[in-house]
Structures are given as C-alpha cells and as structure tokens.
Motif scaffolding. Structure first.
Motif: not given
Length: 303
Positions: A32-42, A44-47, A58-61, A66-71
C-alpha cells in the motif's frame, strides 16, 4: 491512450494537462504505497509502503532503493520550511521529524495526556506550524500498524505550535480526517474526510476551512463531494486547483469546487505530490505502484 488517461470534464482542464504525456509506472511491488514527497535538492522521491514497514526512494535514473527499513508503518510525509522530513507513523502513533544528521525527533505523540490514534497526513505552514490528521486506520488492524483501542474520543485535525510545542485540536468533528493541503496563499485549509471507507453512507467529501492568523480554523464547509472513490491525499497547484486521490483516478477541482477533470490510473490512488526539477511532474502512489505524469502546471509549494 492519452484520451483514456486524461478525462476532461471542464474545458479549463485542458490548460493544466499535456495531451501527449503518458502515465508512467516507475515502480511496483508495494503493498500500500502512500505519502509521496519530493526532495528537489536531492533529486529524489520518497514514499511510504505502509504494510511492508518501509520507506522507499526513487531517483530519476530509475533506481529504487529502501530509504528506511523499520519505518514504524509511516504514512504521510512532507518537508518543513527548513527542508527536513516530517512523517506520520502509524506504528508508534506519532509525528516525527528527521534531522539533517538522520536522527529522529518526536514532534507529537499525545494529546491531553492520551496517545494519538494514528497520525495519517501532514503539512507545514510557512509560520512553521505543523498540521496533521489523526484518524484510526493505523489501529484498526495489525496490517498498517498495531491493533488497539483509540484513546482519543474524537478523530481530529491538529496544529503543533513551532515555538511552544503546544498541540491544539483545530477540528474535532470528522469521521476520519485524512489528506490535507493549504491553498497557495495559506488562507484556506482543505481536509479530506474518508469515513466512507467504513461507513458507506458517509459523504465522500473534502471540506475547506478559513485559516485565521495562521493558527486556527473557522467557517468549515463542504468544498466538494466525489462521485466515485474516497478522498485521500491531495496537493494544490500554483493556480489554486486541488488535485486529490479517489478510487483509480486523480481528481482535479477548481478553487470554486468545480470538477475539472481526472487522470485515470490502473490502481486505486492513495496520494500524490508535485515534483521534478520544475515541479510539474505529478507523482502518484497507487496501491502496489508509483506512477508519474507531466502536467502543464506546477505545484504551489516548492519541493
């Protein structure tokens, strides 16, 4: 194909979309994908992938990691005005901020001495105030958190004062408050009521409030009622149009509440955010996948 992607209901919608733009599936494999937020300075997209207890990047390439396990079954995410990640966590029933060094600060986990239900979505005002919704979805079962009885008598919208840390319930009459977004001038706050997820005869509505002095709400009223799907996460573009999830589509409403059109998606949509270098790419979290499509308009809040 573009005709099935873009559903024009009001001619004004044509000025907001790019007819040749395709809906791209940039990742699949979530529960269940949720909570997307874009980091322009980095760049990349987190969700959040709530049931899988992780946050993804996610990175544009095309790289996804996994950005954070045990979230802590994180749900909604945003950035504060200093660029720090602010997250709602179902599992720990709290709102947290990730500092520049990666440490986590708890912003709120109790109201009037009792545990919050399960903070769901969050936005930050230009004055630093943190506004979030607190329905019970994360404590209904063990799928998106930990099943528990609610300690709060109501399901509220809260504001956390950035100076005192004081938490105020600014709206207490929702069945299940969910996504929320400020208008570009921050004079309005839109809040979805997704209570029809469990009470079928409840209106599938988004409410709007006047924001008073950047701290309180007044004149709550119905902004729109969806004819299909359940309103969930939402964002506002630079012209004040509201883009909201609802069933297998993103619905776009003019500031006067007129439905302008939809972007149809193959899966049930949970949330969305504007991103990309120019803020004109709409990222859509939808059940198992994340999709993206370019628009002719940018998001109101610079990522």
């Amino acid at each position: 194909m573009s005709a099935t992607i873009h559903e024009v209901i009001d001619e004004r919608f044509r000025d907001l979309i790019i007819g040749s733009a395709q809906l791209e599936q940039i990742y699949t494999g979530c529960r269940w994908a949720e909570g997307p937020v874009w980091f322009k300075d980095g760049d990349y997209l987190l969700w959040s992938d709530i049931p899988n207890h992780r946050m993804m990047r996610y990175q544009p390439d095309g790289t996804v990691s996994v950005y954070r396990a045990n979230s802590n079954f994180s749900n909604g995410n945003t950035r504060d005005r200093q660029g720090r990640l602010v997250s709602c966590e179902h599992g720990s029933r709290r709102v947290t901020r990730t500092e520049y060094d990666g440490t986590i600060t708890v912003l709120a986990d109790r109201f009037e001495g009792k545990r919050l239900n399960s903070p769901n979505d969050v936005v930050v005002h230009s004055n630093g105030g943190v506004w979030f919704t607190d329905p019970t979805y994360g404590i209904l079962t063990d799928y998106e958190g930990f099943q528990a009885e609610p300690e709060q008598a109501t399901r509220n919208v809260y504001r956390l004062d950035p100076d005192s840390g004081h938490l105020t319930a600014v709206a207490t009459d929702f069945l299940q408050p969910n996504g929320l977004a400020f208008s570009p001038d921050e004079n309005r706050l839109y809040v979805a009521d997704s209570g029809s997820s469990h009470k079928l005869d409840h209106p599938r509505m988004i409410r709007v409030f006047d924001v008073v002095d950047g701290k309180t709400l007044a004149n709550g009223r119905t902004f729109c009622t969806l004819d299909s799907g359940i309103p969930d996460g939402m964002r506002v573009d630079v012209h004040g149009n509201l883009w909201t999830s609802g069933g297998p589509a993103v619905h776009c409403y003019a500031p006067d509440g007129t439905l302008l059109g939809r972007i149809n998606v193959p899966e049930g949509v949970a949330n969305l955010t504007f991103g990309g270098p120019r803020g004109n790419r709409l990222f859509i979290t939808a059940t198992t996948s994340v999709y993206a499509i370019y628009l002719a308009v940018s998001g109101a809040q610079k990522p």
